[in-house]
Write a protein that holds these residues in place. Structure first.
Motif, short mmCIF file in Angstrom:
data_model
loop_
_atom_site.label_atom_id
_atom_site.label_comp_id
_atom_site.label_asym_id
_atom_site.label_seq_id
_atom_site.Cartn_x
_atom_site.Cartn_y
_atom_site.Cartn_z
N UNK A 126 105.15 -44.41 33.88
CA UNK A 126 106.14 -43.50 34.48
C UNK A 126 105.52 -42.72 35.63
N UNK A 127 104.31 -42.20 35.41
CA UNK A 127 103.63 -41.42 36.44
C UNK A 127 103.38 -42.27 37.69
N UNK A 128 102.88 -43.48 37.49
CA UNK A 128 102.61 -44.35 38.62
C UNK A 128 103.87 -44.73 39.37
N UNK A 129 104.95 -45.00 38.63
CA UNK A 129 106.22 -45.38 39.24
C UNK A 129 106.79 -44.22 40.06
N UNK A 130 106.82 -43.03 39.46
CA UNK A 130 107.35 -41.87 40.18
C UNK A 130 106.49 -41.53 41.39
N UNK A 131 105.17 -41.62 41.24
CA UNK A 131 104.29 -41.35 42.37
C UNK A 131 104.52 -42.35 43.49
N UNK A 132 104.68 -43.63 43.11
CA UNK A 132 104.95 -44.64 44.12
C UNK A 132 106.25 -44.38 44.86
N UNK A 133 107.27 -43.95 44.13
CA UNK A 133 108.55 -43.61 44.76
C UNK A 133 108.38 -42.43 45.72
N UNK A 134 107.61 -41.43 45.29
CA UNK A 134 107.34 -40.29 46.17
C UNK A 134 106.63 -40.71 47.45
N UNK A 135 105.66 -41.61 47.32
CA UNK A 135 104.94 -42.11 48.49
C UNK A 135 105.89 -42.86 49.42
N UNK A 136 106.76 -43.69 48.84
CA UNK A 136 107.74 -44.43 49.66
C UNK A 136 108.63 -43.46 50.42
#
Length: 476
Positions: A126-136
């Motif tokens: 979840x953390x990695x997915x949300x962080x990736x979305x934030x980066x995008x």
């Protein structure tokens, strides 16, 4: 189970204040997300109205504010750009069909009572997915931040365009975007209690663009269509139906996770307990209606929910007040928003992207678990540079394999085979000790404890390899 959410007039003043405050937060965010998605500012407003309205009426959390969120917008942006590239004529309509189907899946998850399982995903994923979305979301704002429209191609298209943009920066728009971000970061806490920094940045940025930078050719939102949105029937393509279905499942799952995690936050602030399955049905109805009328997908919004509760809201009446105020803005005040510069909205969206990134977990992930940290960083990279669905799929697979492997290692201590009563590490009863002592290494005792999983068969097999050396095998 009750059909409707909690409504009563016992907290009328607090619910009205909460609804008004949530509206103030919702307006700039909806405009920013609508523009960032490529569907237009009006899509953000329609999504904020419809998702919030139906989720509040039929949902299971009395204080949750539902509207377009950063994660949902990023996924929808990817869906929209992919479908338009594949079918320029019908791509946008198919993207809204994905929103409708995502809502249908959410309703299905709620009817099947899967709410309690949705949030059991490993936190590293979840953390990695949300962080990736934030980066995008941050990367996609680089173009608008420097005065250019976001190019096709998503992250890779944006990154490839940066060198050209840096050589020809639109300084007026870049200055507005920087001013917006500065306001969002430095607004004092005392001021935040009275006016949300997003609205403050929106007002100040717009006034600066009109009074000081009026001589520059700034890109603005333009006229938002007044009146109610028109109905858009679902559009399917024989070539794209598989893509539409997979994207809908991914969008629906993300909306479930986003809404239920925010509901937990609301519960901790109000002391109430939300109904997960009922909330999924409400979220699904909201997204179905939003997709039918050309609105962005939405979910529970943490920021809007927190300010709603802090302003005194305790029932879903606050969400109805918020939806009503947004409808008034669409019907009679659409012209006011037409002068808002796109650079200001880019600054707001960029700050949202930075807030989505799980900075706290990223800083300490390697200290908690090296393997867990690798999963998180891997999901981030896959989310940003490969595909959102691939990132979650691979992350879940690796995390589950690691979990099973860990359980197997722990279970190794619970599967023992012994023929000596004096062996350490196993607690034997007096009867068992006497049995082994009397047998004098002629009996092998298979001693099992704890829960057995399919991986136990290998352990049992390895422990009983020497059974042929004994006259009897006793299973405990």
């Amino acid at each position: 189970m009750k059909i409707f959410n909690e409504f009563h007039l016992g907290n009328l003043r607090g619910d009205i204040f909460g609804g008004v405050t949530a509206t103030v937060i919702a307006l700039p965010m909806a405009l920013a997300f609508g523009v960032a998605s490529g569907a237009g500012a009006e899509a953000g407003i329609y999504g904020a109205i419809l998702v919030g309205l139906f989720a509040s009426i039929f949902g299971g959390s009395s204080t949750l504010i539902s509207e377009p969120t950063g994660p949902m917008t990023v996924v929808f942006t990817a869906v929209l750009s992919t479908l338009i590239a594949a079918d320029p004529e019908n791509g946008k309509a198919m993207a809204f069909t994905v929103v409708i189907l995502a809502g249908v899946f959410q309703i299905l998850f709620g009817v099947l009572k899967l709410g309690k399982y949705i949030t059991l995903m490993p936190y590293s994923v979840i953390s990695g997915f949300m962080t990736g979305i934030g980066v995008i979301l941050v990367i996609l704002q680089i173009g608008p931040f420097l005065g250019y429209a976001t190019p096709p191609g998503g992250v890779t298209g944006t990154l490839s365009g940066i060198p050209a943009w840096l050589g020809q920066i639109q300084f007026a728009e870049a200055a507005l975007a920087i001013l917006t971000v500065v306001i969002l970061f430095v607004t004092p806490s005392k001021v935040k209690k009275w006016i949300p920094p997003q609205l403050l940045a929106l007002v100040i940025g717009t006034l600066v663009s009109l009074w000081i930078l009026d001589s520059f050719d700034l890109r603005r939102i333009g006229e938002i269509p007044s009146g109610l949105p028109s109905l858009q029937m679902p559009v399917f393509s024989a070539e794209q139906w598989q893509v539409i279905l997979v994207d809908a499942i991914a969008l629906g799952m993300l909306g479930c996770i986003d809404a239920l995690l925010t509901s937990v936050i609301a519960d901790s602030m109000t002391g109430k307990q939300h109904n997960s399955d009922k909330e999924l049905v409400g979220q699904g109805l909201g997204n179905v209606m939003s997709g039918l009328f050309g609105g962005l997908p939405g979910a529970g919004a943490t920021m809007g929910t927190v300010v709603n509760i802090q302003a005194g809201a305790r029932t879903a009446l606050s969400s109805l007040v918020r939806a009503g105020l947004l409808i008034v803005i669409v019907l009679w005040a659409g012209g006011i928003t037409s002068v808002i510069p796109l650079a200001v909205l880019a600054g707001i969206a960029l700050k949202v992207g930075l807030d989505i990134i799980d900075w706290r977990f990223l800083r300490r992930a390697h200290r908690l678990s090296t393997k867990g940290a690798l999963i998180t960083y891997g999901v981030v990279l896959l989310t940003v540079f490969v595909d959102l669905i691939v990132a979650v799929g691979i992350g879940l697979f690796v995390a589950n394999v690691m979990t099973v492997n860990k359980l197997a290692r722990l279970q190794a201590d619970d599967v023992n085979a012994l023929d000596d009563p004096d062996e350490t590490g196993v607690e034997l009863s007096i009867y068992e000790k006497d049995l082994l002592k009397t047998a004098n290494h002629r009996v092998l005792l298979l001693h099992l404890r704890g829960a057995m999983i399919f991986g136990s068969s290998r352990l049992i097999g390895s422990r009983t390899n020497r059974a042929e050396e004994h006259q009897a095998l006793v299973l405990d």
